[in-house]
Enzyme design. Sequence first.
Site, mmCIF file in Angstrom:
data_model
loop_
_atom_site.group_PDB
_atom_site.id
_atom_site.type_symbol
_atom_site.label_atom_id
_atom_site.label_comp_id
_atom_site.label_asym_id
_atom_site.label_seq_id
_atom_site.Cartn_x
_atom_site.Cartn_y
_atom_site.Cartn_z
ATOM 1 C CG ASP A 1 -0.644 -9.143 -2.974
ATOM 2 O OD1 ASP A 1 0.409 -8.919 -2.360
ATOM 3 O OD2 ASP A 1 -1.692 -8.484 -2.813
ATOM 4 C CB SER B 1 -2.735 -2.815 1.248
ATOM 5 O OG SER B 1 -1.854 -3.623 2.009
ATOM 6 C CD GLN B 2 -2.909 0.209 7.791
ATOM 7 O OE1 GLN B 2 -2.203 -0.222 8.684
ATOM 8 N NE2 GLN B 2 -2.814 1.462 7.344
ATOM 9 C CE1 TYR C 1 1.553 -1.918 9.287
ATOM 10 C CE2 TYR C 1 3.612 -1.950 8.080
ATOM 11 C CZ TYR C 1 2.912 -2.104 9.262
ATOM 12 O OH TYR C 1 3.584 -2.434 10.410
ATOM 13 C CG HIS D 1 0.378 -5.367 -2.111
ATOM 14 N ND1 HIS D 1 -0.694 -6.112 -1.648
ATOM 15 C CD2 HIS D 1 0.455 -4.285 -1.286
ATOM 16 C CE1 HIS D 1 -1.225 -5.510 -0.594
ATOM 17 N NE2 HIS D 1 -0.568 -4.397 -0.359
#
Length: 320
Positions: free
Chosen positions: A271, A185-186, A91, A300
């Site tokens: 996370d 992540s994204q 992101y 994360h």
Amino acid sequence: MQVDLPLDRLVQYEYPHPEPGDFDAFWSRTLHEQDAHPLDPRFERVDALVRTVDVYDVTFGGYAGDDVRGWLLLPHERTGPLPLVVEYLGYGSGRGHPVESLAYASAGFAHAIMDSRGQGSALRAGHTADPHGAGPSAPGFMTRDILDPERYYYRRLFTDAYRFVDAVATHEAVARDRIAVTGRSQGGAMALVAAGLRDDVRLAMPHVPFLSAFRRAVQVTDHSPHGEIVKWLAAHRGSVERAFETLAYFDAVSFARRAACPGRFCVALHDVVSPPSTVFAAYNAYAGPKEMTVWQFNGHEAGGPEDLLRTIRAVRELVS
């Protein structure tokens, strides 16, 4: 610090909220509509000041035919078509400079990195605009047209992710039958999107995937980017259910249910960006053969370079 359920409950966690009954029809129609727009992949060789990797600036027609950028990195010394690692970004990140992404090509793979439309100004620089308008939203991308799945930001980005595979697979150096998708992540969520919507992906490596189990996520964290949804819902009190109805079309859990290739996930128990229960929601729904690596004391960043090495090993094993 425990941020979610204990591990023995995480491994059994199933997201209880149903997906839309027309989920498959929505995505079939979305992708079919894009057939009207040329893919038009273009590869321009650039001097990236490196000797061992050949770098191409990629442009292709994404959602609505919009120009989307990327990189294709190839080992300078190569013979025959190469396994392809398609990487999607976290992101706020853009494709950055090629010198930041030399590992996969150095390991002997073709490596394609997709720019995320409209992002690329928080971590690494990007070069792709998002020319489509949006209604009132919280700062960021999570709530852009959140009341309308047809206009929601991630409909465009996920379509880009699907078409990017087709675009880079046209390059003569790429082995079309040896494609792996990965991201953090994204980017991990988009790897699940590609694995769920396509039948030519042989391996998915989602690291701490985001955009999963939305209703659960906003219950256990208000950390950005999920915090954007929380802020929007707090201001639009009468539109809570309608917003979640839109988000359900973009939930990584549903794409995971449709993936048949091997999936190798990771989760980090500290996370607060991708809460562990939301990662396990996607993992436990994943339809293909699967493995989970648990980073017990990480946030994360998860496995960091260890995740990169895990991916290299997995690609060598499964698609080389």
